[in-house]
Write an enzyme that holds these catalytic residues in place. Structure first.
Site, mmCIF file in Angstrom:
data_model
loop_
_atom_site.group_PDB
_atom_site.id
_atom_site.type_symbol
_atom_site.label_atom_id
_atom_site.label_comp_id
_atom_site.label_asym_id
_atom_site.label_seq_id
_atom_site.Cartn_x
_atom_site.Cartn_y
_atom_site.Cartn_z
ATOM 1 N N ILE A 297 0.838 -1.194 0.000
ATOM 2 C CA ILE A 297 0.000 0.000 0.000
ATOM 3 C C ILE A 297 0.871 1.242 0.000
ATOM 4 C CG2 ILE A 297 -1.854 1.248 1.147
ATOM 5 C CD1 ILE A 297 -2.522 -1.621 0.026
ATOM 6 N N LYS A 298 0.662 2.108 -0.982
ATOM 7 C CA LYS A 298 1.390 3.374 -1.061
ATOM 8 C C LYS A 298 0.566 4.462 -0.373
ATOM 9 C CE LYS A 298 4.564 4.243 -4.893
ATOM 10 N NZ LYS A 298 4.706 4.907 -6.208
ATOM 11 N N VAL A 299 1.217 5.147 0.566
ATOM 12 C CA VAL A 299 0.566 6.292 1.215
ATOM 13 C C VAL A 299 1.498 7.495 1.117
ATOM 14 C CG1 VAL A 299 -0.756 4.866 2.854
ATOM 15 C CG2 VAL A 299 1.506 5.733 3.521
#
Ligand code: G3P
Length: 218
Positions: free
Chosen positions: A82-84
């Site tokens: 997951i890219k945040v």
């Protein structure tokens, strides 16, 4: 150093994966828009092609919504990362998602203090953007070196340095020299890494000389 490809173009990913040298994929909303396909479908297809980490970026900006989107994306496949974004909400979402066992890639990193915070939040990967720093006259490679030194000062910081916003073969070499754990490379730059005119010239000469022997290897 691991090689990831920075694209959502499935045909490019499949072709590069066939080399056996591709360790993962990073996407972002711009690359997904460029692909022109359903987000979750294209992420699922990429995850089926590449066993390594596949980064898929949340669209929300508030921590609880980021966590919800991250949990949705993580259900696509076990290798979804997951890219945040590097914001306080992104760091809060990073902590929760990593505590749940989900890989997180904290993106849009532009200085060493941001990278230190991401590591404290338990990020699996930090993505310092080399090219975008160069674009404004700063030294993107210096950031990679700074992060490497800081992380190596502390045994409890296990976040992997994922050199991003790579624009040239020189960026790849310098990232390796600086000790980046991963480089995420646009397809064109990745393909170019193997090329050198003297390699082509030497191979052609070897082939011509071998042909002159009239022999075969069989
Ligand atoms: O995907 C993250 C990063 O690699 C984006 O690169 O070229 O848009 O600055 P770029």
């Amino acid at each position: 150093m691991k090689f990831f490809v920075d694209t959502a173009d499935v045909d490019e990913i499949r072709d590069l994966a066939d080399t056996g040298l591709l360790d993962g994929v990073t996407t972002n909303p711009t690359l997904i828009a460029k692909a022109g396909r359903d987000f979750k479908e294209v992420v699922a297809e990429i995850c089926a092609i590449v066993d390594g980490p596949v980064s898929a970026e949340v669209a929300a900006t508030e921590a609880d919504a980021m966590i919800s989107e991250g949990r949705t994306l993580a259900q696509i496949a076990g290798n979804v990362t997951i890219k945040v974004p590097l914001t306080w909400d992104g760091l809060k979402a990073c902590r929760t998602l990593t505590q749940e066992g989900t890989m997180v890639n904290v993106t849009l990193c532009f200085n060493a203090n941001q990278a230190l915070l991401a590591a404290k939040a338990g990020a699996t990967f930090i993505s310092p953007f080399i090219g975008r720093l160069d674009d404004i006259g700063l030294d993107g490679m210096e950031l990679i070196s700074e992060i490497r030194i800081i992380y190596d000062n502390y045994d409890d910081l296990t976040t992997q340095v994922l050199a991003a916003s790579i624009r040239s073969q020189n960026h790849v070499k310098l990232s390796a020299l600086a000790g980046a754990d991963v480089a995420t490379v646009p397809p064109g730059v990745l393909r170019g890494l193997v090329k050198h005119p003297l390699t082509d010239k030497g191979l052609n000469a070897f082939l011509a000389d071998w042909k002159s022997t009239g022999q075969t290897i069989s």
